[in-house]
Design an enzyme around this catalytic site. Structure first.
Site, PDB file in Angstrom:
ATOM      1  N   HIS A 269       0.722  -1.244   0.068  1.00 46.62           N
ATOM      2  CA  HIS A 269       0.121   0.084  -0.042  1.00 46.62           C
ATOM      3  C   HIS A 269       0.793   1.214   0.014  1.00 46.62           C
ATOM      4  O   HIS A 269       1.811   1.233   0.695  1.00 46.62           O
ATOM      5  CB  HIS A 269      -0.951  -0.016   1.210  1.00 46.62           C
ATOM      6  N   ASP A 326      -7.835  -5.483   0.213  1.00 41.55           N
ATOM      7  CA  ASP A 326      -8.401  -6.549  -1.191  1.00 41.55           C
ATOM      8  C   ASP A 326      -7.886  -7.920  -0.751  1.00 41.55           C
ATOM      9  O   ASP A 326      -8.515  -8.991  -1.550  1.00 41.55           O
ATOM     10  CB  ASP A 326      -7.903  -6.171  -2.245  1.00 41.55           C
TER      11      ASP A 326
HETATM   12  N1  CMC Z   1       4.107  -7.934  -4.549  1.00 36.95           N
HETATM   13  C1  CMC Z   1       5.500  -7.708  -4.677  1.00 36.95           C
HETATM   14  N2  CMC Z   1       6.106  -6.838  -4.563  1.00 36.95           N
HETATM   15  C2  CMC Z   1       5.406  -5.642  -4.489  1.00 36.95           C
HETATM   16  C3  CMC Z   1       4.240  -5.691  -4.229  1.00 36.95           C
HETATM   17  C4  CMC Z   1       3.433  -6.760  -4.171  1.00 36.95           C
HETATM   18  N3  CMC Z   1       2.046  -6.678  -4.253  1.00 36.95           N
HETATM   19  N4  CMC Z   1       3.776  -4.350  -4.070  1.00 36.95           N
HETATM   20  C5  CMC Z   1       4.901  -3.765  -4.027  1.00 36.95           C
HETATM   21  N5  CMC Z   1       6.052  -4.522  -4.253  1.00 36.95           N
HETATM   22  C6  CMC Z   1       7.357  -4.095  -4.311  1.00 36.95           C
HETATM   23  C7  CMC Z   1       7.779  -3.427  -5.691  1.00 36.95           C
HETATM   24  O1  CMC Z   1       8.120  -4.349  -6.702  1.00 36.95           O
HETATM   25  C8  CMC Z   1       8.837  -2.317  -5.357  1.00 36.95           C
HETATM   26  O2  CMC Z   1      10.062  -3.066  -5.105  1.00 36.95           O
HETATM   27  P1  CMC Z   1      11.530  -2.634  -5.591  1.00 36.95           P
HETATM   28  O3  CMC Z   1      11.380  -1.306  -4.706  1.00 36.95           O
HETATM   29  O4  CMC Z   1      12.284  -3.629  -5.243  1.00 36.95           O
HETATM   30  O5  CMC Z   1      11.199  -2.073  -7.032  1.00 36.95           O
HETATM   31  C9  CMC Z   1       8.427  -1.802  -3.846  1.00 36.95           C
HETATM   32  O6  CMC Z   1       7.602  -3.070  -3.339  1.00 36.95           O
HETATM   33  C10 CMC Z   1       7.845  -0.813  -3.950  1.00 36.95           C
HETATM   34  O7  CMC Z   1       6.352  -0.989  -4.702  1.00 36.95           O
HETATM   35  P2  CMC Z   1       5.799   0.296  -5.413  1.00 36.95           P
HETATM   36  O8  CMC Z   1       4.973  -0.173  -6.591  1.00 36.95           O
HETATM   37  O9  CMC Z   1       6.870   1.248  -5.746  1.00 36.95           O
HETATM   38  O10 CMC Z   1       4.851   1.049  -4.511  1.00 36.95           O
HETATM   39  P3  CMC Z   1       3.673   1.922  -4.516  1.00 36.95           P
HETATM   40  O11 CMC Z   1       3.490   2.486  -3.393  1.00 36.95           O
HETATM   41  O12 CMC Z   1       3.822   2.753  -5.759  1.00 36.95           O
HETATM   42  O13 CMC Z   1       2.205   0.964  -5.042  1.00 36.95           O
HETATM   43  C11 CMC Z   1       0.483  -0.623  -4.672  1.00 36.95           C
HETATM   44  C12 CMC Z   1       1.296   0.577  -3.957  1.00 36.95           C
HETATM   45  C13 CMC Z   1      -0.788  -0.796  -3.919  1.00 36.95           C
HETATM   46  C14 CMC Z   1       0.227  -0.119  -5.973  1.00 36.95           C
HETATM   47  C15 CMC Z   1       1.403  -1.881  -4.908  1.00 36.95           C
HETATM   48  O14 CMC Z   1       1.865  -2.046  -3.577  1.00 36.95           O
HETATM   49  C16 CMC Z   1       0.747  -2.977  -5.630  1.00 36.95           C
HETATM   50  O15 CMC Z   1       0.866  -2.688  -6.897  1.00 36.95           O
HETATM   51  N6  CMC Z   1       0.131  -3.935  -4.692  1.00 36.95           N
HETATM   52  C17 CMC Z   1      -0.645  -4.883  -5.584  1.00 36.95           C
HETATM   53  C18 CMC Z   1      -2.301  -4.393  -5.902  1.00 36.95           C
HETATM   54  C19 CMC Z   1      -2.998  -4.326  -4.841  1.00 36.95           C
HETATM   55  O16 CMC Z   1      -3.147  -5.187  -4.006  1.00 36.95           O
HETATM   56  N7  CMC Z   1      -3.720  -3.287  -4.727  1.00 36.95           N
HETATM   57  C20 CMC Z   1      -4.561  -2.727  -3.817  1.00 36.95           C
HETATM   58  C21 CMC Z   1      -4.283  -1.512  -3.031  1.00 36.95           C
HETATM   59  S1  CMC Z   1      -5.337  -1.320  -1.390  1.00 36.95           S
HETATM   60  C22 CMC Z   1      -6.837  -0.882  -1.847  1.00 36.95           C
HETATM   61  C23 CMC Z   1      -6.994  -0.196  -3.162  1.00 36.95           C
HETATM   62  O17 CMC Z   1      -6.639   0.863  -3.289  1.00 36.95           O
HETATM   63  O18 CMC Z   1      -7.865  -0.493  -3.880  1.00 36.95           O
END
Ligand code: CMC
Length: 386
Positions: A269, A326
């Site tokens: 998140h 989720d």
């Molecule tokens: N599985 C594996 N690695 C992950 C995940 C994941 N679900 N989420 C983030 N990472 C890693 C990512 O690869 C990155 O690693 P590195 O620094 O080595 O490149 C690091 O963690 C930071 O990730 P980010 O994408 O830069 O973080 P963000 O704050 O931009 O994204 C997020 C947040 C929610 C989009 C992301 O965690 C994600 O894609 N999660 C999976 C989808 C999900 O469950 N979304 C629901 C969010 S909560 C409710 C809602 O809003 O609907």
């Protein structure tokens, strides 16, 4: 970058002031209008939470009764909207149908879209809140090719939605109280979440002067993506794909492989860096209700194994990745016999009130401005055609 800050993804930019929702991502705290989400989820109905988000205070019993009546009475939609659903092809995704239908509300109820006065805004707000669940149920029934069920005035908001998706025409289907409570809690947990992607979209559309039907339609489409609300559908698809507890390690390894872009859905998140309080509440609800609700134990075991492995793994610990809302909602919704194509729609039903509260707050803000970020131009220097 000269005159302005470069901040992709707005990780350090506040776009507005707000009195609606408070989040402390380090402590895992979430409050609506000052009340902790744990208390609201346990002690208040979703309709009370709607009233709180929109009005700033909880309703008195009389106010709640009037509110409840208003929701029931306005749940019917213009008959012409049914034709819209009939015109969609059989394999249309329910989210696509819902966003089109919400957009179409502005054609069937066009008399208020000029927003001449506060009454126009209030009418649109009431219509959206009361009609979105009916349109959502129509989308579901159209996807199965089964007859639409009209709202039942005798049923409460959440019970009515379950009735409209599950009943046969003319059947006085009894919806078990445990199911109503579970879905009501899910709606409450989704009701608002400050400036997430879809809410930012709703505020941006509001900032151009467009009416709420347009803004909420945009919010619905923004929510659809799997990094946002679409994650709940993807979580169950992923659990089904993993298929057994034995295969969990293989997928955790794939997550960590820099060559593989596999992500664990329902993890991570932008704001919560210790835990997502909504996920905690849902996990507790799932534990309490798993027997009564008939939860799929195989999928639950896979989910629990993923959580256990991930939470003790350095990759997840160092990146502060925890289960989000989720991750567990889909297991409860599956137990309510709601198919995964409908999960993001459930999110929409819960979130519509938050989008509306933010829309109204935007317009009441004396510092409001059209949303217009700047960019860092990195294209060619001036060149000439000659
Ligand atoms: N599985 C594996 N690695 C992950 C995940 C994941 N679900 N989420 C983030 N990472 C890693 C990512 O690869 C990155 O690693 P590195 O620094 O080595 O490149 C690091 O963690 C930071 O990730 P980010 O994408 O830069 O973080 P963000 O704050 O931009 O994204 C997020 C947040 C929610 C989009 C992301 O965690 C994600 O894609 N999660 C999976 C989808 C999900 O469950 N979304 C629901 C969010 S909560 C409710 C809602 O809003 O609907």
């Amino acid at each position: 970058t000269g005159m302005f800050t470069y901040d992709p993804g707005f990780t350090s930019t506040a776009s507005c002031s707000s009195t609606i929702t408070y989040i402390d991502g380090e402590k895992g705290e979430l409050r609506y209008r000052g009340y902790p989400i744990e208390e609201l989820a346990m002690k208040k109905s979703y309709l009370e939470v709607c009233y709180l988000l929109l009005n700033g205070e909880l309703p008195s019993p009389e106010e709640l009764a009037a509110y409840d009546y208003e929701f029931r009475k306005r749940a019917y939609v213009h008959e012409g909207l049914k034709n819209l659903f009939y015109s969609f092809p059989d394999n249309a995704h329910p989210m696509a149908m819902l966003s089109s239908a919400v957009s179409a509300l502005s054609t069937f109820y066009s008399e208020h879209i000029m927003m001449r006065n506060d009454e126009d805004l209030q009418v649109m707000r009431r219509r959206l809140l009361a009609k979105v669940p009916t349109l959502a149920a129509f989308a579901y029934r159209r996807s199965l090719g089964i007859p639409f069920i009209y709202p039942d005035l005798e049923r409460s908001f959440t019970e009515n939605f379950l009735y409209m998706i599950h009943a046969y025409p003319g059947q006085d289907l009894k919806i078990p109280e445990v199911q109503v409570r579970a879905l009501d809690t899910i709606f409450t947990l989704h009701a608002d979440h400050e400036q997430n992607a879809s809410t930012t979209v709703v505020r941006s559309v509001a900032s151009t002067g467009a009416h709420p039907y347009a803004a909420i339609t945009a919010g619905i489409n923004a929510l659809w993506g799997r990094a946002h609300g679409g994650a709940n559908e993807s979580v169950i698809a992923q659990l089904e794909y993993i298929g057994s507890v034995e295969r969990v390690d293989e997928f955790i390894a794939r997550t960590k492989d820099p060559e593989d872009d596999f992500r664990l859905m329902g993890f991570g998140h932008r704001v919560y860096k210790n835990f997502d309080p909504r996920a905690k509440i849902l996990k507790k609800l799932l534990d309490e209700m798993k027997d009564e609700l008939n939860v799929d134990s195989e999928l639950l075991q896979i989910a629990e194994k993923i959580e256990a492995v991930a939470l003790s793994d350095d990759y997840f610990i160092s990146r502060k990745l925890y289960p989000n809302i989720d991750f567990y909602s889909g297991l409860i919704l599956t137990a309510l016999k709601i198919p995964k194509e409908m999960f993001t729609i459930i999110f929409v039903i819960g979130r519509t009130v938050g989008w509306l509260a933010q829309w109204l707050e935007f317009h009441a803000d004396s510092e409001k401005k059209i949303a217009r970020p700047r960019q860092r131009y990195i294209g060619p220097e001036t060149r000439s055609l000659t």
